[in-house]
Scaffold this motif. Sequence first.
Motif, short mmCIF file in Angstrom:
data_model
loop_
_atom_site.label_atom_id
_atom_site.label_comp_id
_atom_site.label_asym_id
_atom_site.label_seq_id
_atom_site.Cartn_x
_atom_site.Cartn_y
_atom_site.Cartn_z
N GLN A 42 15.77 3.84 -4.05
CA GLN A 42 15.84 3.85 -2.51
C GLN A 42 15.70 5.24 -1.96
N GLU A 43 16.02 6.19 -2.64
CA GLU A 43 16.09 7.67 -2.16
C GLU A 43 14.49 8.25 -2.52
N ASP A 44 13.86 7.66 -3.53
CA ASP A 44 12.42 8.20 -3.81
C ASP A 44 11.69 7.58 -2.81
N GLN A 45 11.67 6.12 -2.09
CA GLN A 45 10.85 5.45 -1.50
C GLN A 45 10.97 5.81 -0.11
N LYS A 46 12.41 5.66 0.53
CA LYS A 46 12.76 5.68 1.65
C LYS A 46 11.97 6.78 2.52
N TYR A 47 11.95 7.79 2.13
CA TYR A 47 11.40 8.99 2.89
C TYR A 47 9.83 9.11 2.56
N ARG A 48 9.46 8.67 1.69
CA ARG A 48 7.79 8.68 1.39
C ARG A 48 7.30 7.66 2.45
N MET A 49 8.07 6.52 2.62
CA MET A 49 7.46 5.51 3.28
C MET A 49 7.58 5.72 4.92
N GLN A 50 8.05 6.95 5.40
CA GLN A 50 8.09 7.41 6.72
C GLN A 50 6.95 8.51 6.77
N LYS A 99 0.81 -1.29 -0.02
CA LYS A 99 0.03 -0.16 -0.01
C LYS A 99 1.00 1.20 -0.19
N THR A 100 2.04 1.19 0.43
CA THR A 100 2.86 2.53 0.47
C THR A 100 3.46 2.98 -0.86
N PHE A 101 3.60 2.19 -1.79
CA PHE A 101 3.93 2.53 -2.99
C PHE A 101 3.53 1.46 -4.05
N ILE A 102 3.97 1.95 -5.34
CA ILE A 102 3.57 0.79 -6.34
C ILE A 102 4.49 -0.32 -6.56
N LEU A 103 4.15 -1.47 -6.33
CA LEU A 103 4.78 -2.67 -5.87
C LEU A 103 4.55 -3.53 -7.16
N THR A 104 5.51 -3.95 -7.96
CA THR A 104 5.32 -4.91 -9.27
C THR A 104 6.04 -6.17 -8.86
N ILE A 105 5.29 -7.25 -8.52
CA ILE A 105 5.98 -8.44 -8.33
C ILE A 105 5.32 -9.71 -9.01
N ILE A 106 5.85 -10.61 -9.41
CA ILE A 106 5.28 -11.81 -10.17
C ILE A 106 5.03 -12.75 -9.24
N GLY A 107 3.84 -13.18 -9.13
CA GLY A 107 3.25 -14.05 -8.26
C GLY A 107 3.58 -15.56 -8.64
N PHE A 108 3.09 -16.46 -7.59
CA PHE A 108 3.34 -18.08 -8.23
C PHE A 108 2.18 -18.72 -7.78
N LEU A 109 0.90 -18.11 -8.07
CA LEU A 109 -0.43 -18.69 -7.70
C LEU A 109 -0.22 -19.87 -8.75
N ILE A 110 -0.84 -21.08 -8.14
CA ILE A 110 -1.10 -22.24 -9.08
C ILE A 110 -2.32 -22.28 -9.91
N ASN A 126 15.79 -3.79 -3.00
CA ASN A 126 15.59 -2.48 -2.54
C ASN A 126 14.48 -1.99 -1.69
N HIS A 127 13.41 -2.76 -2.14
CA HIS A 127 12.03 -2.40 -1.20
C HIS A 127 12.14 -3.10 0.10
N MET A 128 12.79 -4.40 -0.02
CA MET A 128 12.68 -5.17 0.98
C MET A 128 13.56 -4.34 2.31
N LEU A 129 14.82 -3.92 1.51
CA LEU A 129 15.47 -3.25 2.69
C LEU A 129 15.14 -2.02 3.30
N SER A 130 14.08 -1.53 2.39
CA SER A 130 13.72 -0.06 2.92
C SER A 130 12.32 0.04 3.42
N ASP A 131 11.86 -1.11 3.52
CA ASP A 131 10.49 -1.42 4.00
C ASP A 131 10.55 -1.31 5.60
N SER A 132 10.00 -0.57 6.35
CA SER A 132 10.08 -0.13 7.58
C SER A 132 9.17 -1.41 8.16
N ASP A 133 8.35 -1.76 7.90
CA ASP A 133 7.34 -2.84 8.26
C ASP A 133 8.19 -4.02 8.46
N LEU A 134 9.28 -4.45 7.95
CA LEU A 134 10.19 -5.34 8.52
C LEU A 134 11.11 -5.23 9.33
#
Length: 324
Positions: free
Chosen positions: A145-153, A3-14, A97-105
């Motif tokens: 990293q610079e674009d997302q890090k501060y917006r996620m705060q 929800k904090t930004f636009i995340l594009t990841i490929i899923g592996f639903l069977i 990059n997202h994983m490392l900057s995601d404060s949720d984790l």
Amino acid sequence: MKKTFILTIIGFLICNLTFAQQEKYSELIKEADKFYDTKEYKKSGEKYEAAFVANDNKGSVTDRYNAACSWALANEVEPAFVQMFKIAQKGNYTNLNHMLSDSDLNALHSDKRWEEVVAMVSANKEKEEINFDKPIVAILDQVYQEDQKYRMQIDGIAEKHGYDSDEMAAHWKLINEKDVINLEKVQKILDERGWLGSDVIGKNGNLTLFLVIQHAPIEVQDKYLPMMREAVAKGNANAGSLALLEDRVSLRKGGKQIYGSQVSRNPETEDHYVLPLEDPDNVDARRAEVGLGKLQDYVSRWGINWNPEAYKKQLPAIEALQKK
């Protein structure tokens, strides 16, 4: 979290799931997302787990990542790591990059298993990028990293100090300063190489081009909008991302948005609302054409209940508010 930004990841639903399984899975995922939005993180994690069980213990990479976020925020590190290892090992998750900057984790960082996950995801990323333009990928990794890090705060600062606080104003000043630096780097790439596709700079690099332009001044957006349209036509950019840029440019030039992607907040009531929208009755059909989900699912994260008939009645007041 997505929800904090636009995340594009490929899923592996069977595939080959029954319709009932798919419906149940989707229903439980929506409930999990709602609990996340209301900061009931343990309930959110439990709903994600229920969704995976209902789906024969299968789930998309995005949903498993979000489940890990909910568990981590609930300080339940064991189930959080279960999900992180699954997406790193079986889902070939690469968005380091997202994983490392995601404060949720953050709750996972002090555990020795965090370095194991980081190493796996780094290896996945390196394997994916073997034929990429690595110098440009490196530049865009830093920009992202610079674009997302501060917006996620932003949410944390708003919760602690308020949206209209001096602290928030200072934070936005910092974001704007970073945006200027990032824009110089991205404009150089666009002007020299054009809108590079995921086959050259990866999905995250491709997304970064959009994010920086989406956060740029209107004259810059207007300059690169035709380039992004052409990139979408060639398969080098995401149609859903283009829709967000189309909305933002239209609104900034005094028009209405087409896809309902732009939301604002009334500073007096603190309620969020959808900015002026063209043809509200058919917005979901337009969103579907570019791969976006239903507007209600999108705006619910801001506590908005989407009702086209009610919105049309409110539209004059919304337009008047935007002119202030």
